[in-house]
Write an enzyme that holds these catalytic residues in place. Sequence first.
Site, PDB file in Angstrom:
ATOM      1  N   CYS A 119     -14.718  20.925 -50.849  1.00  6.86           N
ATOM      2  CA  CYS A 119     -14.970  21.709 -50.307  1.00  6.86           C
ATOM      3  C   CYS A 119     -14.099  21.535 -49.213  1.00  6.86           C
ATOM      4  O   CYS A 119     -13.983  23.012 -48.641  1.00  6.86           O
ATOM      5  CB  CYS A 119     -16.666  21.940 -48.843  1.00  6.86           C
ATOM      6  SG  CYS A 119     -18.193  21.597 -50.358  1.00  6.86           S
ATOM      7  N   HIS A 259     -16.914  26.833 -44.503  1.00  7.88           N
ATOM      8  CA  HIS A 259     -17.248  27.317 -45.758  1.00  7.88           C
ATOM      9  C   HIS A 259     -18.817  27.280 -45.585  1.00  7.88           C
ATOM     10  O   HIS A 259     -19.826  26.872 -44.961  1.00  7.88           O
ATOM     11  CB  HIS A 259     -17.249  25.752 -45.949  1.00  7.88           C
ATOM     12  CG  HIS A 259     -17.719  25.549 -46.889  1.00  7.88           C
ATOM     13  ND1 HIS A 259     -17.380  25.641 -48.465  1.00  7.88           N
ATOM     14  CD2 HIS A 259     -18.804  23.813 -47.203  1.00  7.88           C
ATOM     15  CE1 HIS A 259     -18.216  25.192 -49.450  1.00  7.88           C
ATOM     16  NE2 HIS A 259     -18.513  24.051 -48.552  1.00  7.88           N
ATOM     17  N   ASN A 289     -22.173  29.003 -52.307  1.00  8.88           N
ATOM     18  CA  ASN A 289     -21.364  27.567 -51.964  1.00  8.88           C
ATOM     19  C   ASN A 289     -20.396  27.432 -53.428  1.00  8.88           C
ATOM     20  O   ASN A 289     -20.899  26.838 -54.463  1.00  8.88           O
ATOM     21  CB  ASN A 289     -21.911  26.547 -52.062  1.00  8.88           C
ATOM     22  CG  ASN A 289     -20.887  25.049 -51.543  1.00  8.88           C
ATOM     23  OD1 ASN A 289     -20.369  25.272 -51.893  1.00  8.88           O
ATOM     24  ND2 ASN A 289     -21.283  24.121 -50.683  1.00  8.88           N
TER      25      ASN A 289
HETATM   26  O1  UT7 Z   1     -20.481  22.120 -49.847  1.00  8.75           O
HETATM   27  C1  UT7 Z   1     -20.395  21.076 -48.883  1.00  8.75           C
HETATM   28  C2  UT7 Z   1     -21.706  20.009 -49.002  1.00  8.75           C
HETATM   29  N1  UT7 Z   1     -23.059  20.573 -48.725  1.00  8.75           N
HETATM   30  C3  UT7 Z   1     -24.004  20.693 -47.908  1.00  8.75           C
HETATM   31  O2  UT7 Z   1     -23.035  20.528 -46.893  1.00  8.75           O
HETATM   32  C4  UT7 Z   1     -25.126  21.125 -48.554  1.00  8.75           C
HETATM   33  C5  UT7 Z   1     -25.730  20.939 -46.487  1.00  8.75           C
HETATM   34  N2  UT7 Z   1     -27.082  20.550 -47.208  1.00  8.75           N
HETATM   35  C6  UT7 Z   1     -27.831  21.037 -47.351  1.00  8.75           C
HETATM   36  O3  UT7 Z   1     -27.714  22.664 -47.456  1.00  8.75           O
HETATM   37  C7  UT7 Z   1     -29.267  21.146 -47.370  1.00  8.75           C
HETATM   38  O4  UT7 Z   1     -30.376  19.955 -46.731  1.00  8.75           O
HETATM   39  C8  UT7 Z   1     -30.650  21.218 -48.164  1.00  8.75           C
HETATM   40  C9  UT7 Z   1     -30.267  22.982 -48.588  1.00  8.75           C
HETATM   41  C10 UT7 Z   1     -29.953  20.677 -49.638  1.00  8.75           C
HETATM   42  C11 UT7 Z   1     -31.668  20.985 -48.633  1.00  8.75           C
HETATM   43  O5  UT7 Z   1     -31.978  21.669 -47.443  1.00  8.75           O
HETATM   44  P1  UT7 Z   1     -33.094  20.772 -46.465  1.00  8.75           P
HETATM   45  O6  UT7 Z   1     -34.296  21.990 -45.397  1.00  8.75           O
HETATM   46  O7  UT7 Z   1     -32.322  19.183 -45.844  1.00  8.75           O
HETATM   47  O8  UT7 Z   1     -34.808  20.612 -47.410  1.00  8.75           O
HETATM   48  P2  UT7 Z   1     -35.042  18.626 -47.669  1.00  8.75           P
HETATM   49  O9  UT7 Z   1     -33.670  18.544 -48.721  1.00  8.75           O
HETATM   50  O10 UT7 Z   1     -35.186  18.164 -46.730  1.00  8.75           O
HETATM   51  O11 UT7 Z   1     -36.024  19.654 -49.079  1.00  8.75           O
HETATM   52  C12 UT7 Z   1     -37.742  19.438 -48.569  1.00  8.75           C
HETATM   53  C13 UT7 Z   1     -38.428  19.679 -49.522  1.00  8.75           C
HETATM   54  C14 UT7 Z   1     -38.189  18.587 -50.527  1.00  8.75           C
HETATM   55  O12 UT7 Z   1     -40.303  18.163 -50.166  1.00  8.75           O
HETATM   56  P3  UT7 Z   1     -40.459  17.325 -50.114  1.00  8.75           P
HETATM   57  O13 UT7 Z   1     -39.941  16.024 -50.249  1.00  8.75           O
HETATM   58  O14 UT7 Z   1     -40.659  17.419 -48.151  1.00  8.75           O
HETATM   59  O15 UT7 Z   1     -41.943  17.039 -50.665  1.00  8.75           O
HETATM   60  C15 UT7 Z   1     -37.741  18.936 -52.070  1.00  8.75           C
HETATM   61  O16 UT7 Z   1     -38.018  17.894 -52.875  1.00  8.75           O
HETATM   62  O17 UT7 Z   1     -37.915  21.190 -50.246  1.00  8.75           O
HETATM   63  C16 UT7 Z   1     -37.843  20.548 -51.859  1.00  8.75           C
HETATM   64  N3  UT7 Z   1     -36.820  20.546 -52.716  1.00  8.75           N
HETATM   65  C17 UT7 Z   1     -37.695  22.006 -52.883  1.00  8.75           C
HETATM   66  N4  UT7 Z   1     -38.346  22.939 -53.093  1.00  8.75           N
HETATM   67  C18 UT7 Z   1     -38.001  23.965 -53.209  1.00  8.75           C
HETATM   68  C19 UT7 Z   1     -35.712  20.657 -52.970  1.00  8.75           C
HETATM   69  N5  UT7 Z   1     -34.848  21.789 -53.363  1.00  8.75           N
HETATM   70  C20 UT7 Z   1     -35.887  22.035 -53.887  1.00  8.75           C
HETATM   71  C21 UT7 Z   1     -35.391  24.065 -54.366  1.00  8.75           C
HETATM   72  N6  UT7 Z   1     -36.707  24.409 -54.161  1.00  8.75           N
HETATM   73  N7  UT7 Z   1     -34.735  24.511 -55.161  1.00  8.75           N
END
Ligand code: UT7
Length: 332
Positions: A119, A259, A289
Amino acid sequence: MSGNSGIGSAKITGIGYYLPEKILTNFDLEKMVDTSDEWIVTRSGIRERRIAAEHEAASDLAYEAAKMAVEKAGIDIKDVDLIIVATVTPDMTLPSTACIIQEKLGAMKAAAFDLSAACSGFIYGVATAQSMIGIGHIKKAIVVGVEVLSRIVDWEDRATCVLFGDGAGAVVLEACEKGEGIIGTYMQSDGSLGELLYRPGGGTRLPFNEEMIRERQHYVKMKGDGLFKIAVRSMVDAAEKTLDEAGVKKKDIDYLIPHQANIRIIEGVRKRLKLEKEQVVVNIDRVGNTSSASIPIALGELNESGTLKKGDLVIMVAFGGGLTWGSILFRN
Ligand code: UT7
């Protein structure tokens, strides 16, 4: 690594971008994986993303963006000395996507190569071209950020497939006096954190074979929460170091182009840099993204909207796989 120590500098004289026609909405994704529009919007800020057509590869998107940038700059393509294409989704490993678009553009005097910094690729590309122009090696360069991430994301993995999109953005850089155009650059990496965002299969470590594909190792893997924590800190750090080095105060910035990985990361960076919402360019809701393409697409849209004025001070800041991060400060 920071600085602008050349005898001259480079300014952006043309900006172009290209988004594929096909729109994939969160509601479309609800039919593909166990997710919801509500989850995607609240966690990431994304509502829809563009997906390249079957016949479109990275060079097709890159060519359109570069062609627009060249037209806007009004330069003769034969005068271009250098083409850098930042991408992690090239047409093929060999030749480079930069060489493919060199031929299509007719920039036959240019040296052309691809750059891999995820990125942060566009920032790295601009910083590289700026320093080659700044020391007087070359006069005109095209830098492109392009990704067709839809070809390497796992459409069965809801944690990643809802986040990414396809697109391309490009700039033409031309030599200028030091103190004009680009007035600060910063690049930094931390290879110890590579496994937070990587694509294990398909290279020389895990070449393509049935077992690798069965284990889905040819798709992008991401530890989103680990990245999230580092993203805000490193983007703010890059911006502050660039501003300090250039002797520019935060209050003098007209626009921040971050970004577009997550609206919550963008908001975190905005608050720490003490900027108003109107100063921050956001298009993540419409394009998702797009990795190395995200900043030049946002810059292109800002320019096309007529909002970006001559003399505006703009800081572009990126963060991504590698890990890599970096920043470019320029006066339009
Ligand atoms: O481009 C540069 C590199 N990329 C980044 O910098 C991305 C940085 N990270 C993020 O943007 C965020 O961490 C995400 C958007 C990827 C995720 O958000 P989060 O608030 O960190 O969510 P999480 O990963 O903690 O997931 C929370 C819950 C999980 O369920 P449990 O384990 O709490 O039951 C996931 O399984 O959300 C679940 N989950 C989803 N639920 C519905 C993960 N993806 C999805 C989804 N739909 N698409």
